[in-house]
Scaffold this active site. Sequence first.
Site, short mmCIF file in Angstrom:
data_model
loop_
_atom_site.label_atom_id
_atom_site.label_comp_id
_atom_site.label_asym_id
_atom_site.label_seq_id
_atom_site.Cartn_x
_atom_site.Cartn_y
_atom_site.Cartn_z
N THR A 7 0.85 -1.18 0.00
CA THR A 7 0.00 0.00 0.00
C THR A 7 0.89 1.23 0.00
O THR A 7 2.04 1.17 0.45
CB THR A 7 -0.92 0.03 1.26
N ASP A 76 -8.57 -2.54 -0.54
CA ASP A 76 -9.17 -1.39 -1.20
C ASP A 76 -10.40 -0.98 -0.41
O ASP A 76 -11.14 -1.83 0.08
CB ASP A 76 -9.54 -1.69 -2.66
N PHE A 151 -7.44 9.62 8.93
CA PHE A 151 -7.05 10.08 7.59
C PHE A 151 -8.26 10.06 6.68
O PHE A 151 -9.36 9.64 7.09
CB PHE A 151 -5.93 9.19 7.02
N ASP A 154 -12.20 10.27 7.42
CA ASP A 154 -12.50 10.14 8.86
C ASP A 154 -13.17 11.38 9.46
O ASP A 154 -14.09 11.23 10.28
CB ASP A 154 -11.22 9.80 9.64
#
Length: 197
Positions: A7, A76, A151, A154
């Site tokens: 990622t 994902d 992040f 959120d």
Amino acid sequence: MRVLFVTGNQNKVAEAYGILSPLGFYVEQLFIGGKAPNLVEPQAEEIEEIAKYKLEQAVSLTMGTEFENEAVLVEDSGLFIDSLSGFPGPYSSFVKETIGLSGILSLMSGETDRGAEFRAVAAVHFKGKIMTCTGVCRGFVSENISGDSGFGYDPIFIPEEANGRTCAQLSPLEKSSISHRGFALKGVSELLNPPSK
Ligand code: ITT
């Protein structure tokens, strides 16, 4: 057991570490040549499809390297808003980078149906097998941007279990105990390490 997470998002790695370490997995972000590999995300209607496509790329990157026998993980995720027919869903990254959180709040201005969910699909390759698991966190889109932690979306997402707080107002442990990523990764951990019968 070591799990290599492919990622570009370090926040995801931190969350995965917090979720999987207590379950006996050691999560590490995969770096090749000192860099997190850049996986191509296809435009697709389903995040399952995107996760599988990312996993294929991740596995081919590890083939023939010291990592080829390790468990390789990708994930994902996206925010699916009921009143916008699931938008931004699979387009969440692009939408976050373009119109941003304030753009989403503007699209929802005056909307009383604030229902939404975060979804995550975790996909793992280990010993020639592919395992996937989906996690869902139901909640609401807030009226305002609130909170400093976390992040992505959120600061505008209020999980049903969070007593009106956005994910960005929760501690990492509170978030991962109810999050889409928490459920998806716990599911994958059970597939990797099924309880003995
Ligand atoms: P990868 O390298 O793993 O693909 P990414 O950040 O591009 O990392 P996704 O495509 O899965 O991740 O995420 C789509 C968007 O949804 C992106 O804008 C994220 O910031 C956001 N997102 C994903 N999980 C989230 C979470 O737990 N909380 C808030 N936003 C999240």
